[in-house]
Scaffold this active site. Sequence first.
Site, PDB file in Angstrom:
ATOM      1  N   GLU A 188       0.882  -1.161   0.000  1.00 39.20           N
ATOM      2  CA  GLU A 188       0.000   0.000   0.000  1.00 39.20           C
ATOM      3  C   GLU A 188       0.914   1.204   0.000  1.00 39.20           C
ATOM      4  O   GLU A 188       1.708   1.382   0.926  1.00 39.20           O
ATOM      5  CB  GLU A 188      -0.882  -0.077   1.252  1.00 39.20           C
TER       6      GLU A 188
ATOM      7  N   CYS B   7      -2.617   7.770   4.884  1.00 35.50           N
ATOM      8  CA  CYS B   7      -2.646   7.412   3.460  1.00 35.50           C
ATOM      9  C   CYS B   7      -3.942   7.869   2.812  1.00 35.50           C
ATOM     10  O   CYS B   7      -4.031   7.950   1.593  1.00 35.50           O
ATOM     11  CB  CYS B   7      -2.448   5.919   3.291  1.00 35.50           C
TER      12      CYS B   7
HETATM   13  P1  NAP Z   1       9.560   3.717   3.333  1.00 39.02           P
HETATM   14  O1  NAP Z   1      10.753   4.553   3.099  1.00 39.02           O
HETATM   15  O2  NAP Z   1       8.916   3.124   2.140  1.00 39.02           O
HETATM   16  O3  NAP Z   1       9.985   2.538   4.345  1.00 39.02           O
HETATM   17  C1  NAP Z   1       9.082   1.522   4.719  1.00 39.02           C
HETATM   18  C2  NAP Z   1       9.853   0.230   4.937  1.00 39.02           C
HETATM   19  O4  NAP Z   1      10.316  -0.276   3.685  1.00 39.02           O
HETATM   20  C3  NAP Z   1      11.095   0.393   5.795  1.00 39.02           C
HETATM   21  O5  NAP Z   1      11.238  -0.756   6.587  1.00 39.02           O
HETATM   22  C4  NAP Z   1      12.214   0.498   4.788  1.00 39.02           C
HETATM   23  O6  NAP Z   1      13.451   0.072   5.282  1.00 39.02           O
HETATM   24  C5  NAP Z   1      11.727  -0.407   3.686  1.00 39.02           C
HETATM   25  N1  NAP Z   1      12.224   0.019   2.383  1.00 39.02           N
HETATM   26  C6  NAP Z   1      12.085   1.256   1.835  1.00 39.02           C
HETATM   27  N2  NAP Z   1      12.678   1.294   0.630  1.00 39.02           N
HETATM   28  C7  NAP Z   1      13.194   0.066   0.413  1.00 39.02           C
HETATM   29  C8  NAP Z   1      13.930  -0.514  -0.655  1.00 39.02           C
HETATM   30  N3  NAP Z   1      14.253   0.180  -1.753  1.00 39.02           N
HETATM   31  N4  NAP Z   1      14.307  -1.798  -0.551  1.00 39.02           N
HETATM   32  C9  NAP Z   1      13.981  -2.505   0.549  1.00 39.02           C
HETATM   33  N5  NAP Z   1      13.301  -2.027   1.590  1.00 39.02           N
HETATM   34  C10 NAP Z   1      12.910  -0.741   1.531  1.00 39.02           C
HETATM   35  O7  NAP Z   1       8.434   4.500   4.105  1.00 39.02           O
HETATM   36  P2  NAP Z   1       8.522   5.456   5.391  1.00 39.02           P
HETATM   37  O8  NAP Z   1       9.864   5.379   6.010  1.00 39.02           O
HETATM   38  O9  NAP Z   1       7.396   5.099   6.227  1.00 39.02           O
HETATM   39  O10 NAP Z   1       8.248   6.907   4.853  1.00 39.02           O
HETATM   40  C11 NAP Z   1       8.853   7.476   3.728  1.00 39.02           C
HETATM   41  C12 NAP Z   1       7.777   8.022   2.799  1.00 39.02           C
HETATM   42  O11 NAP Z   1       6.808   7.002   2.538  1.00 39.02           O
HETATM   43  C13 NAP Z   1       6.945   9.150   3.355  1.00 39.02           C
HETATM   44  O12 NAP Z   1       7.537  10.383   3.217  1.00 39.02           O
HETATM   45  C14 NAP Z   1       5.689   9.026   2.537  1.00 39.02           C
HETATM   46  O13 NAP Z   1       5.865   9.658   1.303  1.00 39.02           O
HETATM   47  C15 NAP Z   1       5.541   7.568   2.294  1.00 39.02           C
HETATM   48  N6  NAP Z   1       4.547   6.916   3.176  1.00 39.02           N
HETATM   49  C16 NAP Z   1       3.321   6.655   2.670  1.00 39.02           C
HETATM   50  C17 NAP Z   1       2.380   6.025   3.457  1.00 39.02           C
HETATM   51  C18 NAP Z   1       1.048   5.709   2.921  1.00 39.02           C
HETATM   52  O14 NAP Z   1       0.219   5.255   3.685  1.00 39.02           O
HETATM   53  N7  NAP Z   1       0.774   5.869   1.647  1.00 39.02           N
HETATM   54  C19 NAP Z   1       2.663   5.656   4.766  1.00 39.02           C
HETATM   55  C20 NAP Z   1       3.919   5.938   5.271  1.00 39.02           C
HETATM   56  C21 NAP Z   1       4.852   6.555   4.448  1.00 39.02           C
HETATM   57  P3  NAP Z   1      14.544   1.180   5.704  1.00 39.02           P
HETATM   58  O15 NAP Z   1      13.954   1.851   6.897  1.00 39.02           O
HETATM   59  O16 NAP Z   1      15.791   0.468   5.946  1.00 39.02           O
HETATM   60  O17 NAP Z   1      14.606   2.101   4.514  1.00 39.02           O
END
Ligand code: NAP
Length: 523
Positions: A265, A302
């Site tokens: 998601e 979200c």
């Molecule tokens: P994220 O960067 O996507 O991280 C979520 C999880 O996925 C973390 O455990 C992360 O590990 C892992 N991950 C991220 N990129 C990866 C990759 N390329 N390969 C493998 N694993 C990966 O999300 P976030 O830290 O929660 O927030 C960052 C951004 O996500 C926000 O600024 C927002 O834009 C978006 N977000 C959207 C929603 C929604 O509901 N749509 C919710 C939360 C966040 P690591 O921590 O080691 O990177």
Amino acid sequence: MTLTGKMLIGQRAVSGNREAIRAINPATGTPMEPAYAGGHGEHVEQACALAWAAFDSYRETSLAERAAFLEAIADNIEALGDALIERAVAETGLPRPRIQGERGRTCGQLRTFARTVRAGEWLDVRVDTAQPQRQPLPRADLRQRQIALGPVAVFGASNFPLAFSVAGGDTASAFAAGCPVIVKAHGAHPGTSELVGRAVAKAVKDCGLPQGVFSLLYGSGREVGIALVTEPRIKAVGFTGSRSGGIALTQAAQARPEPIPVYAEMSSINPVYLFPAALEARAQRLAEGFVASLTQGAGQFCTNPGLVIAIAGAALDRFVATVSERLPGCAAQTMLTPGIFNAYTAGVRALAEHAQVVAKGLAAEGPNQGQAQVFITRADAFLTHAPLQAEVFGAASLVVVCADDAQVRQVCEHLEGQLTATLHLDEDDLIRAKALLPVLERKAGRLLVNDWPTGVEVCDAIVHGGPFPATSDSRSTSVGTAAILRFLRPVCYQDVPDSLLPSALQHGNPLLLRRLLNGQREA
Ligand code: NAP
């Protein structure tokens, strides 16, 4: 309860040896103790070996045993008391009442899945009895049920440290389906993850389940996360987070020798349509509702209303004027992590390059505080500038001014997949709404009328999903009892003797399930 900084591989507390993460209290910018050393491939291998060893016995636990396990997790989370609330507040910057509410939702969700498991409808038992006399060919006895897919990797979400993290919706639905779960904790709330992880591990032990039913790993997504998704014994993935993260994991899963489903998601801007009669009747009230929904929880949902669509005119001008009166009174709020705050700041800057500012909330008074912002642009600019169509995670939104109905439809057709689409309408708008509805059905997983999209009910009928990029698989929901379906697959048993059949399929129907028997649903 003292935090240890250790992972949980089955019942064993294990220290990682990769770079340590520490939660940062986003309200103060201060790193918190303890450090959580990251795991690596060997920890993934150990957790997966245990999960695989547990799978066949866990997936055949009785409905009552599995339901009791889910309830035990909820009880154990509640028993953590204030320690859990305090840690989660400190790690996320979310207000205490929000975290308390989220704990209630998390435990309620686990208990809802316990009820779902007990009812057994999800087994979707179908029986077509043998017809040995059928001409020209006899029919065999055919029986179908759903079985668990296998061990599931769950990525905790930053914005729901309880309800979509270690024991959140993905974990609860996978457990309900009969899948062992390995959680990759989100680095933003490792202490909260440890507390909840220990509550789950205690439930595994107390319920006499094999230890591999649950493990909790720390570490980087690129190392531990990718190792999990590509490990052959993992059979499905649940994820909530960024579009780039979700796509990276989906691609890794698809590139495996045995590809597996990833339920990611990711990204949604949740369009809100203000139809003319509704706007004429209550522009001010709509603006107040919009500002409240936009700024709730620093906009870190979200389902945040990131796009408002309406036809130009005096009523829309009144809506915009009320937004510009109300928004400046909204306090800046602490965001979940410095990274998310920085991404918000960059996203708002990108919006400002192509759209005009309507209003801003109060300026930040502390670190990592997001200032709410609303922008406005004309539909033709929206349609031609991709940055205006991107999700800005936080309390930012864009009003798109359309010339007429045709342009509303053009904007609607142009949108990517969404979790929600909201319609504010009156009786006189129904014909217009009916014309737009088929387009919105193609775009979104949930259509709502005269309400705001933030706030997702956990129930049987909810859909928290939608076409890409809202999710990676529009056929599913990550919230509500239908989330269990993501982790099941059908198996058909042909002419299998009663003594070999699983109890759900036995001739005497010992589980008293409402089967589809020779085309008729049993009472
Ligand atoms: P994220 O960067 O996507 O991280 C979520 C999880 O996925 C973390 O455990 C992360 O590990 C892992 N991950 C991220 N990129 C990866 C990759 N390329 N390969 C493998 N694993 C990966 O999300 P976030 O830290 O929660 O927030 C960052 C951004 O996500 C926000 O600024 C927002 O834009 C978006 N977000 C959207 C929603 C929604 O509901 N749509 C919710 C939360 C966040 P690591 O921590 O080691 O990177």
